[in-house]
Write an enzyme that holds these catalytic residues in place. Structure first.
Site, PDB file in Angstrom:
ATOM      1  N   ASP A 151       0.799  -1.229   0.000  1.00 56.15           N
ATOM      2  CA  ASP A 151       0.000   0.000   0.000  1.00 56.15           C
ATOM      3  C   ASP A 151       0.830   1.275   0.000  1.00 56.15           C
ATOM      4  O   ASP A 151       0.446   2.264  -0.613  1.00 56.15           O
ATOM      5  CB  ASP A 151      -0.914   0.032   1.233  1.00 56.15           C
ATOM      6  CG  ASP A 151      -2.030  -0.995   1.153  1.00 56.15           C
ATOM      7  OD1 ASP A 151      -2.378  -1.401   0.033  1.00 56.15           O
ATOM      8  OD2 ASP A 151      -2.548  -1.377   2.216  1.00 56.15           O
ATOM      9  N   TYR A 406     -12.819  -2.005  -2.881  1.00 57.07           N
ATOM     10  CA  TYR A 406     -13.339  -0.809  -2.230  1.00 57.07           C
ATOM     11  C   TYR A 406     -14.524  -0.262  -3.035  1.00 57.07           C
ATOM     12  O   TYR A 406     -14.650  -0.482  -4.247  1.00 57.07           O
ATOM     13  CB  TYR A 406     -12.265   0.272  -2.151  1.00 57.07           C
ATOM     14  CG  TYR A 406     -11.251   0.106  -1.042  1.00 57.07           C
ATOM     15  CD1 TYR A 406     -11.079  -1.107  -0.377  1.00 57.07           C
ATOM     16  CD2 TYR A 406     -10.445   1.182  -0.664  1.00 57.07           C
ATOM     17  CE1 TYR A 406     -10.146  -1.233   0.643  1.00 57.07           C
ATOM     18  CE2 TYR A 406      -9.506   1.061   0.359  1.00 57.07           C
ATOM     19  CZ  TYR A 406      -9.362  -0.151   1.002  1.00 57.07           C
ATOM     20  OH  TYR A 406      -8.444  -0.277   2.011  1.00 57.07           O
TER      21      TYR A 406
END
Length: 469
Positions: A151, A406
């Site tokens: 990330d 997401y």
């Protein structure tokens, strides 16, 4: 009257008429010039922003004795005052959601130079919508794409394109960021960009293309923000930021920003126990956010932000059909509005919901345990009645055999109401698809509709066997 007197009289009258005509022509000229400049007097807005206004052609035909004057004002671009958005219109009444956009980034990456991304979102200025994502500093068909499952790296940047345009090599890199949020206040874009070391990250606030403010990590544990649009009302933008444990108590603050400058910071208050990755929308005169509890709850936290007095309240979505993943099955899941449900609360995924009177519209993965499939529906009483479970208007966006990720909300102002739209991240690559070394995504976007609609499924659609490794 003798001849000499006649001559003098006629001469005097002629001279008088000529003088009057001359003065009238001067008056006509002065009037025309004055009207010309008054027609185009405009207030200069702050920060020198101009928008083209409709040119007005004025034709004046003035006849005076034997003179004809034709005056035409040329077309001009007139500065027009650009106003802050206030989002005061009511929310649109909808029956469900209709397809709006799909960028097919992964399929296109099989034969073109497309960025490796994750954490996408959509936001609109008053005239156009844009898609954003956090790039990995590489295209997919590039050895640098190996191990892009991570990330937070210093190479990640916020990318911005018109909605529907994949992130090609010519894409603008707005800022350095491994966490971000963006919104338009009616005059310019605000970008909140977080980057740096996990224990000492920096959030930069970029407004109208200029760095205006910054803030450092306050808990030295991965300062992070929404990964979807922030919201601006009358020039004040709000963004929710968290610093601290991802699986325990963290320190969440709501920042109030005006033209890029932090003007106030409020701590989270209310009953929410853990708040991350909020999906926010204008609920005039305030802002409402639906977030991720990564610690205790699979029911989603609600954060209500008062833009006028900077006060904050928080709770949980009342619907017993909960929105996070992982979660219990619908028969055994619960939510009672005020507190986390302590059902598979550890871990989670960014998501969204929004209130519709006493009801709630929401989206979630179809799978109870993994980021697979995606569905939307309305829960009757889901905003006001504890543990309500009456579901209507269900739609499948991505079938359960395909991956999702997401999701988040964005708002679009129409002529008479504010529409709610959402996007779904369609993740491909690692960890699940181990034939390749990269992790990236495409997106699909839907918007609320008051009309009828059909059925379908809109997965990423790339054949992993045809993709670069």
């Amino acid at each position: 009257m003798n001849p000499n007197q006649k001559i003098i009289t006629i001469g005097s009258v002629s001279l008088t008429i000529a003088t009057i005509c001359f003065l009238m022509q001067i008056a006509i000229l002065v009037t025309t010039v004055t009207l010309h400049f008054k027609q185009y007097e405009c207030d200069s807005p702050a920060n020198n922003q101009v928008m083209p206004c409709e040119p007005i052609i004025i034709e004046r035909n003035i006849t005076e004795i034997v003179y004809l004057t034709n005056t035409t004002i040329e077309k001009e671009i007139c500065p027009k005052l650009v106003e802050y958005r206030n989002w005061s219109k009511p929310q649109c009444k909808i029956t469900g959601f209709a397809p709006f956009s799909k960028d097919n980034s992964i399929r296109l990456s099989a034969g073109g130079d497309i960025w490796v991304t994750r954490e996408p979102y959509v936001s609109c200025d008053p005239g156009k919508c844009y898609q954003f994502a956090l790039g990995q500093g590489t295209t997919l068909d590039n050895k640098h794409s190996n191990d892009t499952i991570h990330d937070r790296t210093p190479h990640r940047t916020l990318l911005m394109n018109e909605l529907g345009v994949p992130f090609h090599l010519g894409t603008r890199q707005v800022c350095i960021a491994w966490s971000s949020s963006s919104c338009h206040d009616g005059k310019a874009w605000l970008h909140v960009c977080v980057t740096g070391y996990d224990k000492n990250a920096t959030a930069s606030f970029i407004y109208d293309g200029r760095l205006v403010d910054s803030i450092g990590s306050w808990s030295q544990n991965i300062l992070r923000t929404q990964e979807s649009e922030c919201v601006c009302i009358n020039g004040t933008c709000t963004v929710v930021m968290t610093d601290g444990s991802a699986s325990g108590r963290a320190d969440t603050k709501i920042l109030f920003i005006e033209e890029g400058k932090i003007v106030h910071i409020s701590p989270l208050s209310g009953s929410a126990q853990h708040v991350e990755e909020c999906s926010c929308y204008p609920r005039y005169p305030g802002v409402r956010c639906i977030c991720r509890d990564n610690w205790k709850g699979s029911n989603r936290p609600v954060v209500d932000i008062n833009v006028k007095d900077y006060s904050i309240d928080s709770s949980y979505v009342c619907s017993g059909l909960v929105g996070d993943t992982p979660r219990n099955n619908d028969r055994s899941s619960n939510s009672y509005c005020r507190n986390p449900n302590n059902e598979k609360g550890n871990h989670g995924v960014k998501g969204w919901a929004f209130d519709d009177g006493n009801d709630v519209w929401m989206g979630r993965t179809i799978s109870e345990d993994s980021r697979s499939g995606y569905e939307t529906f309305k829960v009757i009483g889901g905003w006001s009645t504890p543990n309500s479970k009456l579901q209507i208007n269900r739609q499948v966006i991505v079938d359960s055999d395909n991956r999702s990720g997401y999701s988040g909300i964005f708002s679009v102002e129409g002529k008479s109401c504010i529409n709610r739209c959402f996007y779904v991240e369609l993740i491909r690559g690692r960890e699940q698809e181990t034939r390749v070394w990269w992790t990236s995504n495409s997106i699909v976007v839907f918007c609320g509709t008051s009309g009828t609609y059909g059925t379908g499924s809109w997965p990423d659609g790339a054949d992993i066997n045809l993709m670069p490794i």
